[in-house]
Design an enzyme around this catalytic site. Sequence first.
Site, PDB file in Angstrom:
ATOM      1  CG  PHE A   1      71.094  58.993  50.262  1.00 21.29           C
ATOM      2  CD1 PHE A   1      71.824  59.603  49.258  1.00 21.29           C
ATOM      3  CD2 PHE A   1      71.541  59.135  51.565  1.00 21.29           C
ATOM      4  CE1 PHE A   1      72.971  60.340  49.532  1.00 21.29           C
ATOM      5  CE2 PHE A   1      72.678  59.874  51.855  1.00 21.29           C
ATOM      6  CZ  PHE A   1      73.398  60.481  50.835  1.00 21.29           C
TER       7      PHE A   1
ATOM      8  CD  GLU B   1      81.216  58.646  55.002  1.00 21.31           C
ATOM      9  OE1 GLU B   1      81.405  57.860  54.062  1.00 21.31           O
ATOM     10  OE2 GLU B   1      80.428  58.405  55.944  1.00 21.31           O
TER      11      GLU B   1
ATOM     12  CB  CYS C   1      81.258  53.992  51.734  1.00 19.17           C
ATOM     13  SG  CYS C   1      81.028  52.425  50.860  1.00 19.17           S
TER      14      CYS C   1
ATOM     15  CD  GLU D   1      64.626  58.124  55.632  1.00 17.20           C
ATOM     16  OE1 GLU D   1      65.175  58.753  56.553  1.00 17.20           O
ATOM     17  OE2 GLU D   1      64.794  56.897  55.430  1.00 17.20           O
TER      18      GLU D   1
END
Length: 485
Positions: A150, A376, A282, A177
């Site tokens: 996303f 994370e 990331c 999605e």
Amino acid sequence: MKYPAIQNFINGRFSDIASPRSLTVISPSDGKELAIMPCSTAADLDAAVAAAQAAFPAWSQTPIKERVQVFFRYKYLLERDLQELASLVSEENGKTLGEAVAEIEKCIELTEFATSLPQLVTGEVLEVSKGVECRTAHVPLGVVASIVPFNFPSMVPNWTIPNAIALGNCMIMKPSEKVPLSLARIATLLQEAGLPDGVLNIVNGDSEIVNAICDHPGITAVSFVGSTRVARLVYQRATQNLKRCLALGGAKNHLLVLPDAKPDMTAQNVVASMSGCAGQRCMAASAMVAVGEVDHIVDKICAEAGKVVPGRNLGAVISRAAKEKIEQYITEAEQQGARVLIDGRNTVVEGKENGTYVGPTVIDHVKPDMAVAREEIFGPVISILRAATVDEALAIENANPYGNAAAVYTQNGSLARYIVEKANAGMIGVNIGVPVPREPFSFGGWNESKFGVGDITGKSSIEFWTRLKKTTVKWNPEAGVNWMS
């Protein structure tokens, strides 16, 4: 709903998804419902694979110099529609318009690299013995699939679409999605650019369709970008089904700040790294290791963080659940003794009260065993850990299980080289907090940040999307025979 129900794109046409299950696409910026997305079934995937299989013979036999003409035209269309595409990314993802513009500009750069592929896959030819010639050629794999996240609705699809398709493959794309709108627009641009029907197909859905992609016998290779937990599962499932797989996971990127670092530059860069795209990338700075006496730089980081204003130059995080999870990390660290210097919890943007915003957050005196230091977070949060020496700082960095990126801020070239050599990460920055390689250099981390061999972009991607065919030829018997021929 602002948009019609999400459709699949199969064999050059958008088609309704007949499914009893559906999800709602919500804009993180203001909480408004954008569209209903029915979840595809295995039968929908079968149709997409069949279309790709039918298109593959003609597309793979088209000379590569002709294939890339599609991407020359596609690059122009990205430039033509840049603002429209950026607005759509911002609307469905929640990032600022400026960040969305930069995302489309990166798509243009990725496409530009794909147009250079004819010069990079020429193969090799060598007379290996008298009258005997060996040559190599890069051959497409067939029908391949790409599962994208996303956080970059346009850029990450363009990590794979231009290279994989220009190299002769036909592709199944599965968007997140949460952000299915941008990829549908990409499909229409590629169609306008002249991409033949069936070469690119889009199948929308959730984890059910991800599993179906990993299991489908007609798909030869799978790329994935997302969390480490899911990347590991996708890699295991795809390779268990004898597919080639490259799965990129999460990260915990450490920035080592040394006392001689330029204070203003370092503060600006650290804050930009941790808050850009609301920390949902990331390559974001998630942990800063303060080496020695750097309180003067920490003070400047706090001052810079104060200039980052949610709803103005800081976008929303993707969902209410993400906001709650990020804020829980902050609360837990505070309860465990860390000091919250800048607090982004309970942020509400006037006029967008239903948006899901977390303000920039700086947490000091974090211990390595705290969750906020180990996991994370995927939000605009940076944890500051303290180290007395460079080696102690490196030990903290190298102890984390991820290996996407690391950076050092210093004016000492010798120490910078030492840290670059010792840091256990695939992408390293020196005075750069987001060390993303530019094309033709490839993107990819190490350890728990990547499962599989090679990288997903740049020259390294050629090896993933093709097989190497070796041909040995001899036509002239009068050349004689020896042990090599």
